[in-house]
Design a protein around this motif. Structure first.
Motif, PDB file in Angstrom:
ATOM      1  N   ASP A  84       2.779 -36.892  -6.067  1.00 30.75           N
ATOM      2  CA  ASP A  84       3.991 -36.138  -6.403  1.00 30.75           C
ATOM      3  C   ASP A  84       3.709 -34.880  -7.219  1.00 30.75           C
ATOM      4  O   ASP A  84       4.617 -34.125  -7.512  1.00 30.75           O
ATOM      5  CB  ASP A  84       5.001 -37.033  -7.133  1.00 30.75           C
ATOM      6  N   GLY A  85       2.458 -34.647  -7.610  1.00 38.38           N
ATOM      7  CA  GLY A  85       2.120 -33.430  -8.331  1.00 38.38           C
ATOM      8  C   GLY A  85       2.498 -33.459  -9.796  1.00 38.38           C
ATOM      9  O   GLY A  85       2.564 -32.418 -10.434  1.00 38.38           O
ATOM     10  N   GLU A  86       2.752 -34.653 -10.355  1.00 44.94           N
ATOM     11  CA  GLU A  86       3.140 -34.747 -11.759  1.00 44.94           C
ATOM     12  C   GLU A  86       1.926 -34.510 -12.651  1.00 44.94           C
ATOM     13  O   GLU A  86       0.893 -35.143 -12.496  1.00 44.94           O
ATOM     14  CB  GLU A  86       3.771 -36.104 -12.059  1.00 44.94           C
ATOM     15  N   VAL A  87       2.072 -33.583 -13.559  1.00 43.55           N
ATOM     16  CA  VAL A  87       1.009 -33.209 -14.484  1.00 43.55           C
ATOM     17  C   VAL A  87       1.129 -34.062 -15.743  1.00 43.55           C
ATOM     18  O   VAL A  87       2.215 -34.196 -16.303  1.00 43.55           O
ATOM     19  CB  VAL A  87       1.115 -31.707 -14.841  1.00 43.55           C
ATOM     20  N   VAL A  88       0.029 -34.638 -16.196  1.00 43.25           N
ATOM     21  CA  VAL A  88       0.010 -35.440 -17.411  1.00 43.25           C
ATOM     22  C   VAL A  88      -0.311 -34.561 -18.609  1.00 43.25           C
ATOM     23  O   VAL A  88       0.321 -34.659 -19.655  1.00 43.25           O
ATOM     24  CB  VAL A  88      -0.999 -36.600 -17.306  1.00 43.25           C
ATOM     25  N   ASP A  89      -1.309 -33.711 -18.473  1.00 44.74           N
ATOM     26  CA  ASP A  89      -1.656 -32.772 -19.530  1.00 44.74           C
ATOM     27  C   ASP A  89      -2.525 -31.657 -18.982  1.00 44.74           C
ATOM     28  O   ASP A  89      -3.075 -31.751 -17.888  1.00 44.74           O
ATOM     29  CB  ASP A  89      -2.328 -33.461 -20.723  1.00 44.74           C
ATOM     30  N   ILE A  90      -2.595 -30.595 -19.759  1.00 47.52           N
ATOM     31  CA  ILE A  90      -3.420 -29.439 -19.412  1.00 47.52           C
ATOM     32  C   ILE A  90      -4.157 -29.039 -20.678  1.00 47.52           C
ATOM     33  O   ILE A  90      -3.548 -28.892 -21.740  1.00 47.52           O
ATOM     34  CB  ILE A  90      -2.562 -28.249 -18.933  1.00 47.52           C
ATOM     35  N   VAL A  91      -5.466 -28.853 -20.574  1.00 43.32           N
ATOM     36  CA  VAL A  91      -6.254 -28.380 -21.703  1.00 43.32           C
ATOM     37  C   VAL A  91      -6.855 -27.040 -21.304  1.00 43.32           C
ATOM     38  O   VAL A  91      -7.551 -26.940 -20.299  1.00 43.32           O
ATOM     39  CB  VAL A  91      -7.374 -29.371 -22.080  1.00 43.32           C
ATOM     40  N   ILE A  92      -6.551 -26.038 -22.092  1.00 44.93           N
ATOM     41  CA  ILE A  92      -7.121 -24.715 -21.869  1.00 44.93           C
ATOM     42  C   ILE A  92      -8.145 -24.480 -22.967  1.00 44.93           C
ATOM     43  O   ILE A  92      -7.824 -24.526 -24.158  1.00 44.93           O
ATOM     44  CB  ILE A  92      -6.036 -23.624 -21.903  1.00 44.93           C
ATOM     45  N   SER A  93      -9.371 -24.244 -22.566  1.00 39.98           N
ATOM     46  CA  SER A  93     -10.447 -23.969 -23.516  1.00 39.98           C
ATOM     47  C   SER A  93     -10.660 -22.461 -23.562  1.00 39.98           C
ATOM     48  O   SER A  93     -10.880 -21.826 -22.527  1.00 39.98           O
ATOM     49  CB  SER A  93     -11.725 -24.677 -23.049  1.00 39.98           C
ATOM     50  N   ALA A  94     -10.554 -21.891 -24.745  1.00 35.79           N
ATOM     51  CA  ALA A  94     -10.718 -20.447 -24.923  1.00 35.79           C
ATOM     52  C   ALA A  94     -11.765 -20.210 -26.003  1.00 35.79           C
ATOM     53  O   ALA A  94     -12.145 -21.145 -26.724  1.00 35.79           O
ATOM     54  CB  ALA A  94      -9.384 -19.815 -25.329  1.00 35.79           C
ATOM     55  N   ASP A  95     -12.209 -18.980 -26.137  1.00 36.61           N
ATOM     56  CA  ASP A  95     -13.210 -18.703 -27.171  1.00 36.61           C
ATOM     57  C   ASP A  95     -12.656 -18.910 -28.582  1.00 36.61           C
ATOM     58  O   ASP A  95     -13.415 -19.093 -29.524  1.00 36.61           O
ATOM     59  CB  ASP A  95     -13.810 -17.308 -27.008  1.00 36.61           C
ATOM     60  N   THR A  96     -11.346 -18.930 -28.728  1.00 42.83           N
ATOM     61  CA  THR A  96     -10.724 -19.144 -30.037  1.00 42.83           C
ATOM     62  C   THR A  96     -10.391 -20.608 -30.305  1.00 42.83           C
ATOM     63  O   THR A  96      -9.967 -20.955 -31.408  1.00 42.83           O
ATOM     64  CB  THR A  96      -9.424 -18.331 -30.148  1.00 42.83           C
TER      65      THR A  96
END
Length: 151
Positions: A84-96
């Motif tokens: 169904d395309g349900e997102v549980v979480d998103i982690v964005i890793s950045a230089d900060t």
């Protein structure tokens, strides 16, 4: 100007929101490395924020987070195997550091910004605990506004 008035209600463009759920961020902000956070409706409206997030920053973060969640759902649907395309979480890793986004049911989401020193596993666990509390609070608020339903 802070996103919160003296009454603790969140303001967006001068209007206080009827439901301020900033409390859901308190346990997350207590984690080492977590800097700030915003709670948003799935359509990108601010429902709460940490004390150091002003109205403009909160609104911008909420709008961008809503877009990221929409794109992630589309990606899951497009590349998934019939799910169904349900997102549980998103982690964005950045230089900060890290940006952690977690949907709270189909009505809200939490986004927090953390430094690179944060324990991402602990953050993920704590965010999911708060997501469950947020879902319950939104369900209760919705039931209280709907005649004939029980909280």
């Amino acid at each position: 100007m802070d996103a919160h008035s003296a009454s603790g209600r969140v303001h967006t463009k001068g209007r206080p929101l009827s439901l301020d759920v900033s409390w859901v961020l308190s346990p997350l902000l207590a984690l080492p490395g977590v800097a700030r956070g915003v709670v948003l409706s799935r359509d990108g409206l601010v429902l709460g924020g940490s004390a150091d997030v002003n109205a403009e920053t909160g609104e911008r973060a909420a709008a961008m987070t809503s877009s990221v969640l929409g794109a992630a759902r589309a990606l899951c649907l497009g590349l998934g195997n019939g799910g169904d395309g349900e997102v549980v979480d998103i982690v964005i890793s950045a230089d900060t550091g890290y940006y952690y986004i977690a949907p709270a049911g189909d009505r809200a989401a939490i986004v927090v910004a953390a430094t690179s020193s944060v324990n991402v596993g602990s953050l993920a666990y704590e965010v999911q605990l708060q997501v469950q509390k947020l879902i319950k609070a939104l369900d209760e608020a919705s039931a209280a506004r709907t005649p004939g339903t029980r909280a």
